[in-house]
Design a protein around this motif. Structure first.
Motif: not given
Length: 105
Positions: A2-4, A17-21
């Motif tokens: 998981k990335f943050f 956020r467009l790539v799910g991060i």
């Protein structure tokens, strides 16, 4: 894995956020330190992305974490306001880690 993201601007967060991060927008040194402490204790986060401006607010803390912590990995990313001297940051980080400068000028 998981990335943050810890970002100083909304545009970078929106793009990630467009790539799910997921992430947060912060601006002050204490906010960076508080959020970094939360993220570092989250076992599900493997990689912390930080904009250059936030890294520059607390470089000594970030350098120490990079040298001492094995997880999560902290990665400095330039944002739209950043400069292209990321290579110098990597050079400085490696030099601090091994105790001397590898590349000459």
């Amino acid at each position: 894995m998981k990335f943050f993201l810890l970002s100083d601007n909304v545009d970078t967060l929106a793009g990630m956020r467009l790539v799910g991060i997921e992430g947060i927008v912060i601006h002050k040194r204490q906010e960076v330190l508080d959020e970094l402490q939360k993220v570092m204790s989250d076992e599900t986060v493997s990689i912390v992305l930080m904009t250059t401006k936030l890294v520059e607010l607390c470089p000594e803390v970030i350098s120490e974490l990079k040298l001492r912590q094995t997880k999560p990995l902290i990665v400095e990313i330039p944002d739209r306001h950043g400069s292209s001297d990321i290579g110098e940051s990597i050079d400085r980080y490696v030099s601090q880690a091994i105790g001397f400068k590898i590349w000459g000028e």
